[in-house]
Design a protein around this motif. Structure first.
Motif, PDB file in Angstrom:
ATOM      1  N   CYS A   1       4.909  74.273 -61.189  1.00  0.00           N
ATOM      2  CA  CYS A   1       6.005  73.349 -60.926  1.00  0.00           C
ATOM      3  C   CYS A   1       5.521  71.915 -60.767  1.00  0.00           C
ATOM      4  O   CYS A   1       6.137  70.992 -61.317  1.00  0.00           O
ATOM      5  N   ASN A   2       4.409  71.739 -60.060  1.00  0.00           N
ATOM      6  CA  ASN A   2       4.143  70.429 -59.461  1.00  0.00           C
ATOM      7  C   ASN A   2       2.772  69.828 -59.729  1.00  0.00           C
ATOM      8  O   ASN A   2       2.572  68.650 -59.462  1.00  0.00           O
ATOM      9  N   GLU A   3       1.830  70.621 -60.196  1.00  0.00           N
ATOM     10  CA  GLU A   3       0.462  70.122 -60.365  1.00  0.00           C
ATOM     11  C   GLU A   3       0.214  69.703 -61.808  1.00  0.00           C
ATOM     12  O   GLU A   3       0.772  70.288 -62.743  1.00  0.00           O
ATOM     13  N   PRO A   4      -0.649  68.714 -62.028  1.00  0.00           N
ATOM     14  CA  PRO A   4      -0.929  68.286 -63.396  1.00  0.00           C
ATOM     15  C   PRO A   4      -1.774  69.275 -64.191  1.00  0.00           C
ATOM     16  O   PRO A   4      -1.714  69.285 -65.425  1.00  0.00           O
ATOM     17  N   ASP A   5      -2.543  70.112 -63.497  1.00  0.00           N
ATOM     18  CA  ASP A   5      -3.449  71.032 -64.176  1.00  0.00           C
ATOM     19  C   ASP A   5      -2.849  72.435 -64.277  1.00  0.00           C
ATOM     20  O   ASP A   5      -2.000  72.817 -63.465  1.00  0.00           O
ATOM     21  N   PRO A   6      -3.305  73.234 -65.239  1.00  0.00           N
ATOM     22  CA  PRO A   6      -2.845  74.622 -65.334  1.00  0.00           C
ATOM     23  C   PRO A   6      -3.197  75.420 -64.074  1.00  0.00           C
ATOM     24  O   PRO A   6      -4.170  75.109 -63.378  1.00  0.00           O
ATOM     25  N   ALA A   7      -2.415  76.455 -63.811  1.00  0.00           N
ATOM     26  CA  ALA A   7      -2.608  77.235 -62.588  1.00  0.00           C
ATOM     27  C   ALA A   7      -4.027  77.790 -62.435  1.00  0.00           C
ATOM     28  O   ALA A   7      -4.594  77.725 -61.333  1.00  0.00           O
ATOM     29  N   PRO A   8      -4.664  78.340 -63.489  1.00  0.00           N
ATOM     30  CA  PRO A   8      -6.036  78.828 -63.299  1.00  0.00           C
ATOM     31  C   PRO A   8      -7.000  77.720 -62.875  1.00  0.00           C
ATOM     32  O   PRO A   8      -7.908  77.959 -62.061  1.00  0.00           O
ATOM     33  N   ASP A   9      -6.786  76.521 -63.387  1.00  0.00           N
ATOM     34  CA  ASP A   9      -7.651  75.400 -62.996  1.00  0.00           C
ATOM     35  C   ASP A   9      -7.409  74.991 -61.549  1.00  0.00           C
ATOM     36  O   ASP A   9      -8.342  74.554 -60.859  1.00  0.00           O
ATOM     37  N   CYS A  10      -6.171  75.115 -61.088  1.00  0.00           N
ATOM     38  CA  CYS A  10      -5.879  74.831 -59.680  1.00  0.00           C
ATOM     39  C   CYS A  10      -6.644  75.793 -58.782  1.00  0.00           C
ATOM     40  O   CYS A  10      -7.203  75.399 -57.752  1.00  0.00           O
ATOM     41  N   VAL A  11      -6.655  77.063 -59.158  1.00  0.00           N
ATOM     42  CA  VAL A  11      -7.395  78.065 -58.388  1.00  0.00           C
ATOM     43  C   VAL A  11      -8.868  77.688 -58.310  1.00  0.00           C
ATOM     44  O   VAL A  11      -9.476  77.689 -57.230  1.00  0.00           O
ATOM     45  N   LYS A  12      -9.442  77.358 -59.447  1.00  0.00           N
ATOM     46  CA  LYS A  12     -10.864  77.016 -59.476  1.00  0.00           C
ATOM     47  C   LYS A  12     -11.158  75.762 -58.658  1.00  0.00           C
ATOM     48  O   LYS A  12     -12.207  75.664 -58.004  1.00  0.00           O
ATOM     49  N   ALA A  13     -10.227  74.809 -58.664  1.00  0.00           N
ATOM     50  CA  ALA A  13     -10.458  73.534 -57.990  1.00  0.00           C
ATOM     51  C   ALA A  13     -10.538  73.683 -56.473  1.00  0.00           C
ATOM     52  O   ALA A  13     -11.224  72.901 -55.809  1.00  0.00           O
ATOM     53  N   VAL A  14      -9.823  74.663 -55.916  1.00  0.00           N
ATOM     54  CA  VAL A  14      -9.793  74.804 -54.454  1.00  0.00           C
ATOM     55  C   VAL A  14     -10.453  76.100 -53.982  1.00  0.00           C
ATOM     56  O   VAL A  14     -10.318  76.476 -52.826  1.00  0.00           O
ATOM     57  N   ALA A  15     -11.189  76.758 -54.852  1.00  0.00           N
ATOM     58  CA  ALA A  15     -11.714  78.093 -54.543  1.00  0.00           C
ATOM     59  C   ALA A  15     -12.478  78.139 -53.223  1.00  0.00           C
ATOM     60  O   ALA A  15     -12.319  79.086 -52.445  1.00  0.00           O
ATOM     61  N   GLU A  16     -13.274  77.129 -52.935  1.00  0.00           N
ATOM     62  CA  GLU A  16     -14.098  77.177 -51.725  1.00  0.00           C
ATOM     63  C   GLU A  16     -13.281  76.999 -50.453  1.00  0.00           C
ATOM     64  O   GLU A  16     -13.757  77.304 -49.349  1.00  0.00           O
ATOM     65  N   HIS A  17     -12.040  76.516 -50.582  1.00  0.00           N
ATOM     66  CA  HIS A  17     -11.188  76.283 -49.414  1.00  0.00           C
ATOM     67  C   HIS A  17      -9.998  77.228 -49.345  1.00  0.00           C
ATOM     68  O   HIS A  17      -9.165  77.118 -48.450  1.00  0.00           O
ATOM     69  N   LEU A  18      -9.924  78.165 -50.264  1.00  0.00           N
ATOM     70  CA  LEU A  18      -8.747  79.015 -50.400  1.00  0.00           C
ATOM     71  C   LEU A  18      -8.743  80.116 -49.338  1.00  0.00           C
ATOM     72  O   LEU A  18      -9.652  80.941 -49.283  1.00  0.00           O
ATOM     73  N   VAL A  19      -7.702  80.128 -48.498  1.00  0.00           N
ATOM     74  CA  VAL A  19      -7.611  81.154 -47.452  1.00  0.00           C
ATOM     75  C   VAL A  19      -6.339  81.992 -47.564  1.00  0.00           C
ATOM     76  O   VAL A  19      -6.205  83.004 -46.865  1.00  0.00           O
ATOM     77  N   ASN A  20      -5.414  81.588 -48.425  1.00  0.00           N
ATOM     78  CA  ASN A  20      -4.150  82.318 -48.555  1.00  0.00           C
ATOM     79  C   ASN A  20      -3.544  81.992 -49.914  1.00  0.00           C
ATOM     80  O   ASN A  20      -3.568  80.837 -50.340  1.00  0.00           O
ATOM     81  N   VAL A  21      -2.998  83.015 -50.583  1.00  0.00           N
ATOM     82  CA  VAL A  21      -2.376  82.819 -51.894  1.00  0.00           C
ATOM     83  C   VAL A  21      -0.996  83.453 -51.898  1.00  0.00           C
ATOM     84  O   VAL A  21      -0.820  84.599 -51.476  1.00  0.00           O
ATOM     85  N   GLN A  22      -0.033  82.691 -52.362  1.00  0.00           N
ATOM     86  CA  GLN A  22       1.313  83.187 -52.638  1.00  0.00           C
ATOM     87  C   GLN A  22       1.483  83.208 -54.154  1.00  0.00           C
ATOM     88  O   GLN A  22       0.927  82.362 -54.851  1.00  0.00           O
ATOM     89  N   ILE A  23       2.255  84.167 -54.649  1.00  0.00           N
ATOM     90  CA  ILE A  23       2.379  84.277 -56.095  1.00  0.00           C
ATOM     91  C   ILE A  23       3.825  84.581 -56.482  1.00  0.00           C
ATOM     92  O   ILE A  23       4.508  85.378 -55.837  1.00  0.00           O
ATOM     93  N   ASP A  24       4.271  83.915 -57.523  1.00  0.00           N
ATOM     94  CA  ASP A  24       5.622  84.009 -58.042  1.00  0.00           C
ATOM     95  C   ASP A  24       5.629  83.276 -59.371  1.00  0.00           C
ATOM     96  O   ASP A  24       4.676  82.575 -59.703  1.00  0.00           O
TER      97      ASP A  24
END
Length: 277
Positions: free
Chosen positions: A188-211
């Motif tokens: 919806c809101n990010e300039p990058d594709p969803a897989p790239d968003c995941v990779k960009a924050v991987a080291e800080h990721l503590v919770n994921v919602q999916i839809d």
């Protein structure tokens, strides 16, 4: 292996124990538990006893849990999601988030998730930012190792990964202040594709919602109704080393919750295997 969960805000017409039973029977590994007036109300009498009962139930079912704090009218019956960390009466939100941390600790939660809220028109951006940073710091004070997942939310004061990064820096980059990433929001809101968003924050990721979601439209859709290609997203999560829950976030589908939850898990399992979705 990815662990799928389901958000209890998508079971608003069920008693919480019944919702947990349904999700466990379907094969989910955990739940994203939204504290609300009908689901473990943090302001109702007998909280300690009720939390212990839910903890026992989760343990008996083998369900992991994260705590979500996006209840619409829990704190104010007239204003949706109010007060937020940005409002003049933000103390009630801070108290709620601190209660959520305590409940999460008692339940053995993997994370507590929250967001900024919408900036009130009369609150200047600089003051809103000051209030947000201070509020997050107050919640961090009581977290004591329980990961906090701050969620960038479309339409709110912090709505992108870039905004989360700025907030993380303003707080002094604490280890306990991670990110909640909603995969739909990425589309919806990010300039990058969803897989790239995941990779960009991987080291800080503590919770994921999916839809599922469409570009520019903040509407949580069932899988297959939006524009997201899910196998690459799930592959990115697996390769990132993320081990937390990936919880379905469909808050407007309570009218058909058991069927939607069943379809969602089938879809996600197939997508995780790299199959056609």
């Amino acid at each position: 292996m990815i662990r799928f969960g389901y958000g209890t805000n998508g079971f608003a017409n069920h008693r919480l124990p019944d919702a947990l039973d349904v999700l466990a029977d379907l094969g989910y590994a955990g739940v994203a538990l939204t504290l609300d007036h009908h689901h473990l109300d943090p302001y109702a009498d007998g909280l300690g006893r009720r939390v212990a009962k839910v903890a026992d139930h989760l343990r008996a079912l083998g369900l992991a849990v994260v705590i979500e704090t996006g209840a619409r009218y829990l704190l104010d019956p007239r204003r949706k999601h109010a007060p937020t960390l940005l409002d003049d009466d933000r103390g009630r939100r801070i108290d709620f988030l601190r209660r959520a941390v305590a409940i999460g600790d008692d339940l053995g939660a993997e994370a507590v998730s929250f967001w900024a809220g919408i900036r009130p028109p009369h609150v200047a951006p600089d003051l809103a930012w000051e209030r947000l940073v201070d509020g997050c710091a107050q919640v961090l004070e009581v977290a004591h190792g329980l990961p906090l997942g701050f969620e960038p939310e479309p339409g709110m004061f912090v709505d992108t990964i870039a905004g989360w990064r700025a907030l993380h820096r303003a707080l002094g980059a604490p280890d306990g202040f991670g990110i909640t990433l909603d995969i739909g929001h990425c589309r919806c809101n990010e300039p990058d594709p969803a897989p790239d968003c995941v990779k960009a924050v991987a080291e800080h990721l503590v919770n994921v919602q999916i839809d599922d979601m469409r570009r520019g439209a903040h509407e949580h859709l069932e899988f297959g109704e939006g524009e997201i290609d899910f196998p690459p997203v799930l592959r990115a999560l697996a390769e990132s080393g993320y081990r937390g829950l990936v919880a379905v976030e469909l808050p407007r589908h309570s009218h058909a919750a058991p069927d939607v939850a069943a379809r969602s898990l089938t879809f996600l399992q197939r997508a995780a295997e790299g199959g056609r979705t």
